[in-house]
Design an enzyme around this catalytic site. Structure first.
Site, short mmCIF file in Angstrom:
data_model
loop_
_atom_site.label_atom_id
_atom_site.label_comp_id
_atom_site.label_asym_id
_atom_site.label_seq_id
_atom_site.Cartn_x
_atom_site.Cartn_y
_atom_site.Cartn_z
N SER A 145 0.84 -1.19 0.00
CA SER A 145 0.00 0.00 0.00
C SER A 145 0.89 1.26 0.00
O SER A 145 1.70 1.43 -0.90
CB SER A 145 -0.96 -0.04 1.20
OG SER A 145 -1.98 0.91 1.06
N ASP A 236 -9.28 -3.58 -6.01
CA ASP A 236 -8.45 -2.62 -5.29
C ASP A 236 -8.55 -1.27 -5.97
O ASP A 236 -8.51 -1.17 -7.21
CB ASP A 236 -7.00 -3.11 -5.29
CG ASP A 236 -6.14 -2.42 -4.25
OD1 ASP A 236 -6.15 -1.18 -4.19
OD2 ASP A 236 -5.44 -3.14 -3.50
N HIS A 266 -8.47 -4.35 -1.43
CA HIS A 266 -7.23 -3.84 -0.84
C HIS A 266 -6.97 -4.51 0.50
O HIS A 266 -7.85 -4.62 1.36
CB HIS A 266 -7.34 -2.33 -0.66
CG HIS A 266 -6.06 -1.65 -0.33
ND1 HIS A 266 -5.03 -1.54 -1.24
CD2 HIS A 266 -5.61 -1.06 0.81
CE1 HIS A 266 -4.02 -0.89 -0.68
NE2 HIS A 266 -4.35 -0.59 0.57
#
Length: 295
Positions: A145, A236, A266
């Site tokens: 991330s 995502d 995600h």
């Protein structure tokens, strides 16, 4: 989107996973909750570098020779998180690959905007290369991330500065584009991170910095970067920007393996770590790392 579009192994968890998590008003609460957690330091060296950067160091046991190493960078939208949150993952890398792993506690935005978090990661990289027992010519960098975004930025930073040159970059659903590109921005399948959270995270991280420099996806010259592995789910928020970045890496002559997980949102691999798709996601990373280290 219908619930059936979420991967079958993730549907149960998706019902209890928030669609959005970090906002200006939730950030102080989430930080307090993070501060209440007591990490398991058993077998972990908790260090503070001369620069003041914190590092959690994980070493393999029973190794008499130097090992490759991975500098790991945690996620949290540039505004949240600690190195300790990835203890389990870092230990898995050590056990699977027999390498040394260092996880960096970089400074967080908005109190410390760009380039402070990136400079902390670069300091940790230089330190790791000097660490006894580590092969300085076999160091990879990786993160998830925002940590993946910092990994991409660190690869660019290391290319453009004297010092350690990573042999590989592991980009786990990286947060790399402040423009929130793509046609799926309001997709109902998103979990944990949505366009509003993304805008907040990027505003905090950029501060007054030029996004053309600070956001990896905006960089035009990607030549000369280390080979990459990039993984992302189809649900995502970062799916489109990540695949575009992978294609641009390849166009610049940088080998990039892409691992797309259908129906994955995600952070899926942390939420449902034992799912087959999460296990395959992890071992795909390990295989690429192993190859990059020449073993």
């Amino acid at each position: 989107m219908a619930n059936t579009d979420i991967h079958p192994e993730l549907r149960s968890a998706a019902r209890f996973t928030p669609r959005k998590l970090i906002y200006p008003w939730t950030l102080p609460i989430l930080r307090r909750l993070t501060g209440l957690q007591r990490p398991d330091n058993d077998g972990v060296e908790v260090l503070t570098l001369e620069s003041g950067v914190g590092v959690r160091l994980y070493r393999p046991t029973g190794t008499a020779t130097t090992t490759p190493a991975l500098l790991w960078i945690h996620g949290g939208g540039y505004v949240l998180g600690t190195a300790a949150q990835d203890d389990v993952l870092c230990r898995r890398f050590v056990k699977e690959l027999g390498i040394t792993v260092a996880s960096v506690d970089y400074r967080l935005a908005p109190e410390h905007p760009y380039p402070a978090p990136l400079e902390d990661c670069y300091d940790a990289l230089q330190w790791l290369a000097r660490l006894p027992g580590v092969d300085p010519d076999r160091i990879a960098i990786g993160g998830a991330s925002a940590g993946g975004g910092l990994t991409a930025a660190l690869a660019l930073w290391a290319r453009d500065h004297d010092g350690v040159k990573p042999v590989f970059q592991l980009l786990v659903y990286p947060m790399i584009d402040d423009r929130s590109v793509g046609s799926h921005l309001e997709d109902a399948g998103h979990r944990l991170w949505n366009p509003a959270s993304n805008a907040f995270g990027w505003k905090a991280y950029l501060g007054g910095a030029d996004p053309e420099v600070a956001a990896p996806a905006r960089r035009t010259d990607l030549a000369g970067l280390p080979p990459a592995w990039l993984g992302v789910g189809t649900l995502d928020l970062f799916h489109d920007e990540d695949l575009d970045y992978a294609e641009r890496l390849r166009a610049a002559g940088v080998p990039c393996q892409v691992h797309v997980v259908p129906g994955a949102f995600h952070g899926f691999d942390g939420i449902v770590a034992k799912a087959d798709i999460s296990t395959a996601f992890f071992y795909s990373q390990c295989d690429s790392l192993r190859e990059s280290f020449g073993g």
